[in-house]
Enzyme design. Structure first.
Site, PDB file in Angstrom:
ATOM      1  N   HIS A 279     -24.628   6.062   3.747  1.00  0.00           N
ATOM      2  CA  HIS A 279     -25.531   5.269   4.406  1.00  0.00           C
ATOM      3  C   HIS A 279     -27.290   5.310   4.496  1.00  0.00           C
ATOM      4  CE1 HIS A 279     -21.817   2.806   4.460  1.00  0.00           C
ATOM      5  NE2 HIS A 279     -21.539   2.728   5.720  1.00  0.00           N
ATOM      6  N   ASP A 330     -17.119   1.805  -0.821  1.00  0.00           N
ATOM      7  CA  ASP A 330     -17.191   2.056   0.638  1.00  0.00           C
ATOM      8  C   ASP A 330     -15.845   1.164   1.038  1.00  0.00           C
ATOM      9  OD1 ASP A 330     -17.486   2.014   3.501  1.00  0.00           O
ATOM     10  OD2 ASP A 330     -19.631   1.739   3.385  1.00  0.00           O
TER      11      ASP A 330
END
Ligand code: NGQ
Ligand code: ZN
Length: 465
Positions: A279, A330
């Site tokens: 991220h 993810d």
């Protein structure tokens, strides 16, 4: 040696027609060069791309996609309320469920063009927190699912001990995730043999986040990995939500990425080619260029980050400064190379009110720039020999379907851009190979029926309870 003839292939120096590729017994490319058509070679009749690494996965979360889209009683839904739903879901999973969900997911990844995955694996123990009789049980389920699906795997057992910055005690619901340094080192030792000496496997580690470890535990985790493989990948979730940035500032006076970049103590610089910062959404200008210079990979997960309302990574400045990126799916709210790359570009377009913002120069294909960046960064983050159709790399091929309407009349970069930007219900991928073995044929995984049936059984039971 097996031989393939690729009618059109993206090589490291661009597109070439009629590329002959020889593949050795380990599934690695021995030779790849334009050549004359060869009757004995398997023909891949269309544009061929190197398979894409998926650098961030929590496999079990695929099974809860769509289950957290209903607003709560006071309409104040956020990443943190999604996390509570996710914890409740994780609490119910059996080892069989984990394998069934991961097997289906990995088949879908292959159908989408991902030929290897970094599994950031934190579901370790029984629901109450006691280890299974084999403490590596759930990791072994992930390995088994990857073998059944035939996908490359970098397995990243997660180091998780605390519930927040400053060694806050974990919540009840986090019990399945926890290890101390000693138990964690044993887990890595137990798993190493199954992950070494194969071109499609690698062991790494994942300290879950700066919330879940202390600086000392972070060092101990890295030391445990170094005892096995001192070049192996290290992944960490970082700076995904502004609340995490605020908590980190309160704890250390520094922002999360700044804190990590400032460490520089663990066997040399903390941040280097081994690291993947997953991220890294919230970066200030200084963190952006420092991270770009560090050689670490920013692990971007655009569809999940959009779904969870994380914010927008400063991709234009970071990539202009030479920063390395890769993509991951993810939470698997979507499993699509094309959609994640498209959304990476679209997020920036919407904010900057401009087009082709990540193309990286005049008269360049946006799809090509993003695809090549994610190949390179993804291969580095997985620590696997992949990401290029070139000697020494694994023979992972994605054959685009030249008969798909979206690709009609297109080749080279135009085919790649059409695949990435023109979403079609029908997949534009025809065949996928991993280490020279075909695992997707005409858009379907070769074991799709068995895997889907097993997955459906698990989901029926899970959702009926
Ligand atoms: C995870 N997922 O570990 O699955 C996290 C949420 C957390 C994402 N960050 C939990 N997307 O970060 O504490
Ligand atoms: Zn994650």
């Amino acid at each position: 040696m097996r031989r393939f003839l690729l009618r059109q292939a993206l090589l490291p120096d661009g597109w070439h027609d009629h590329v002959l590729v020889s593949v050795d017994a380990a599934g690695l490319i021995a030779k790849a060069a334009p050549g004359t058509p060869d009757a004995a070679a398997t023909l891949l009749d269309g544009p061929v791309l190197p398979g894409m690494p998926n650098l961030h996965s929590h496999a079990f979360q695929r099974a809860m996609a769509g289950l957290a889209e209903r607003s709560g009683p006071d309409m104040s839904d956020s990443f943190w309320t999604w996390r509570e739903t996710m914890y409740r879901f994780a609490a119910k999973l059996t080892p069989e469920d984990v394998e069934a969900i991961a097997g289906q997911l990995y088949a879908e990844m292959l159908e989408a063009g991902f030929t290897a995955v970094a599994e950031f694996h934190y579901l370790h123990h029984q629901p109450g927190g006691a280890p299974y009789s084999d403490p590596a049980e759930l990791s072994r389920r992930i390995l088994a699912a990857a073998d059944t699906a035939g996908i490359g795997l970098t397995h990243l057992p997660v180091l998780y001990r605390y519930g927040g910055f400053g060694a806050r005690e974990p919540q009840e619901r986090q019990r399945r995730f926890l290890h101390d340094a000693e138990a964690y080192a044993k887990l890595l030792q137990a798993l190493a043999p199954a992950l070494q000496n194969r071109s499609d496997r690698r062991l790494g580690i994942a300290p879950h986040s700066l919330r879940a470890v202390t600086p000392d535990l972070l060092r101990e985790g890295i030391a445990a990995l170094d005892a096995i493989d001192s070049a192996a990948p290290i992944h960490i979730h970082i700076a995904e939500q502004t609340a995490e940035v605020d908590d980190c500032l309160a704890w250390s006076g520094k922002r999360p990425v700044q804190w990590l970049l400032d460490q520089g103590v663990v066997n040399g610089p903390v941040i280097n080619g081994r690291w993947c910062l997953v991220h890294a959404t919230h970066l200030d200008a200084e963190e952006t260029w420092r991270l770009a210079e560090s050689k670490a990979v920013a692990g971007l997960c655009p569809t999940t980050e959009a779904n969870l309302g994380d914010g927008l990574f400063p991709a234009i400045d970071y990539m202009a400064a030479g920063g390395r990126i890769g993509i991951g799916s993810d939470s698997h709210i979507s499993v699509s190379v094309a959609e994640d790359l498209r959304l990476l570009e679209y997020g920036q377009r919407l904010v900057h009110r401009s087009r082709t913002v990540l193309a990286g120069g005049a008269e360049r294909s946006t799809g090509r720039r993003l695809y090549e960046a994610a190949l390179k960064g993804g291969a580095q983050a997985l620590g696997q020999p992949m990401g290029a159709i070139a000697p020494g790399h694994r023979a992972d091929f994605v054959l685009l379907d030249q008969d798909a309407p979206a690709l009609a009349g297109r080749s080279g970069d135009m085919a790649l851009d059409a695949w990435i930007f023109s979403h079609q219900a029908r997949s534009a991928i025809r065949d996928v190979y991993v280490a020279g073995q075909r695992v997707v044929e005409n858009g379907r995984h070769i074991r799709s029926e068995d895997l889907a049936a097993r997955h459906a059984r698990a989901l029926r039971r899970l959702l009926e309870e």
